[in-house]
Design a protein around this motif. Structure first.
Motif, PDB file in Angstrom:
ATOM      1  N   LEU A 133      36.149  45.025  36.900  1.00  0.00           N
ATOM      2  CA  LEU A 133      37.563  44.905  37.247  1.00  0.00           C
ATOM      3  C   LEU A 133      38.010  46.011  38.201  1.00  0.00           C
ATOM      4  N   ALA A 183      39.600  45.333  41.811  1.00  0.00           N
ATOM      5  CA  ALA A 183      40.899  45.907  42.173  1.00  0.00           C
ATOM      6  C   ALA A 183      40.816  46.701  43.472  1.00  0.00           C
ATOM      7  N   SER A 207      45.264  39.063  38.673  1.00  0.00           N
ATOM      8  CA  SER A 207      45.688  40.384  38.196  1.00  0.00           C
ATOM      9  C   SER A 207      47.020  40.798  38.815  1.00  0.00           C
ATOM     10  N   SER A 230      42.603  41.094  31.854  1.00  0.00           N
ATOM     11  CA  SER A 230      42.532  41.128  33.317  1.00  0.00           C
ATOM     12  C   SER A 230      42.798  42.525  33.877  1.00  0.00           C
ATOM     13  N   THR A 231      43.025  43.510  32.996  1.00  0.00           N
ATOM     14  CA  THR A 231      43.196  44.889  33.441  1.00  0.00           C
ATOM     15  C   THR A 231      42.172  45.757  32.722  1.00  0.00           C
TER      16      THR A 231
END
Length: 368
Positions: free
Chosen positions: A60, A64, A129, A37-38
């Motif tokens: 991602l 973010a 996240s 998830s990162t």
């Protein structure tokens, strides 16, 4: 997610202790992998090939940076019109990546979300996240001593506000006058009320069956394989990976959460029933647990009907919840709570409004 917000804003957390679930995993091709998830996890994950990792990392980064109030972060996407399917195409993500993104990160139960506006999904992934960043090993929390602590915590909070709990009381009758509930009769006495909240088991004539769920509780003497010997974990098996219409869930906890003896592990597998052979449907989850005579202590199987209210309570003032579904993360349960609130109060439940009221009473500094 929503449940943590509810617990925090109602201050029921004063009566509960939580511990993080150690790992979050997703199923692919018969094996389980840590959910990335990162950006760093995406590049290190064995779940994807090299080029797929780079594309997923870009996705991602986009998520973010996404801010629904700042059009500069949209990158040509209209969050209220562009479908999630089109967002995946924009980043050229493959089917396996779409599966774990939608089901293990955004926590959708089916693929219906793909053709809906993408804003909700992007916010769900951001929440995953952010929760992971807050809690460390996974985005999931579990109450010490088990889920029974949740109703106990609310019972204690209710007592502070003058609520009374009467346990083990047989319900003889829900008393109706002129089409509206006026009380509940038990052992010859009537507790008077203006509104009633109950589950479907009390009002079989006001609900309809909408499906079934199978649950299997396994008491193991070993952690689940390929989880780095985690003493607790959540595993999601996306529907497409096992040719189904709905996901399969596995939640495992142990003595770390004070719910089992040392050296014992409790795994709960669940899914929505789709065929006449539910036990075969849950088999992919059981295969992950290695339930053979050398390891498995006990196995309990239950198949339950799922009910939804046909009476929304507008006239009767009886507000009926839905039956618990197969999910283990309580997002759908929170949706049901908010739906009951809206039916009772006539307006949406607003987390931010509740937060503002708390700040007015206690001041922002004490809320930190």
């Amino acid at each position: 997610g929503q449940l943590v917000k509810m617990l925090l804003y109602t201050e029921v957390t004063r009566y509960l202790d939580f511990k993080v679930i150690e790992g979050s995993f997703v199923y692919k091709g018969g094996k389980i992998y840590k959910v990335p998830s990162t950006e760093a996890e995406a590049l290190a994950s064995s779940l994807m090939g090299l080029f797929e990792k780079r594309r997923f990392r870009k996705f991602l980064v986009y998520v973010a940076n996404f801010d629904e109030n700042d059009p500069r972060t949209f990158e040509g996407v209209d969050p209220k019109k562009t479908t999630m399917r089109d967002v995946y195409k924009k980043f050229d993500l493959g089917q396996d990546v779409i599966d774990f993104t939608g089901h293990a990160l955004a926590l959708y139960r089916t693929d219906d979300y793909l053709d809906q506006p993408c804003q909700e999904t992007i916010n769900r992934i951001k929440l995953y996240s952010e929760s992971l960043a807050r809690y460390g090993k996974s985005p999931y929390l579990y109450p010490l001593y088990g889920l029974g602590e949740l109703p106990q915590g609310f019972a204690r909070l209710s007592a502070i506000y003058g609520g009374t709990y009467m346990l083990n009381k047989p319900i003889e009758e829900i008393v109706i006058e002129n089409g509206k509930v006026v009380g509940v009769k038990s052992e010859g006495e009537v507790a008077r009320c203006k509104q009633l909240i109950c589950d479907p088991s009390y009002v079989s004539d006001r609900v309809t069956k909408v499906g079934q769920v199978i649950r299997v509780i396994c008491i193991l003497s070993h952690p689940i394989k390929n989880t780095n010997d985690a003493n607790s974990c959540q595993i999601i098996i996306p529907q497409n990976q096992v040719n189904r219409k709905s996901d399969i869930y596995v939640c495992m906890i142990s003595s770390a959460h004070n719910v089992a003896a040392q050296g014992k592990y409790i795994a709960i597998a669940s899914t929505t029933v789709e065929t006449a052979d539910p036990e075969k449907e849950i088999k992919p989850a059981l295969d992950l647990l290695e339930p053979n005579p050398n390891f498995l202590c006990t196995l309990f199987v239950s198949i339950s009907d799922l009910f939804a209210p046909t009476d929304l309570g507008t006239e009767s003032q009886i507000f009926i919840s839905r039956t618990y579904d197969a999910t283990t993360h309580f997002e759908t349960t929170c949706d049901d709570i908010k739906d009951i609130y809206k039916r009772m109060m006539g307006s949406e439940f607003d987390f931010e409004e509740m937060k503002r009221k708390k700040n007015d009473i206690y001041g922002e500094e004490e809320q930190q």
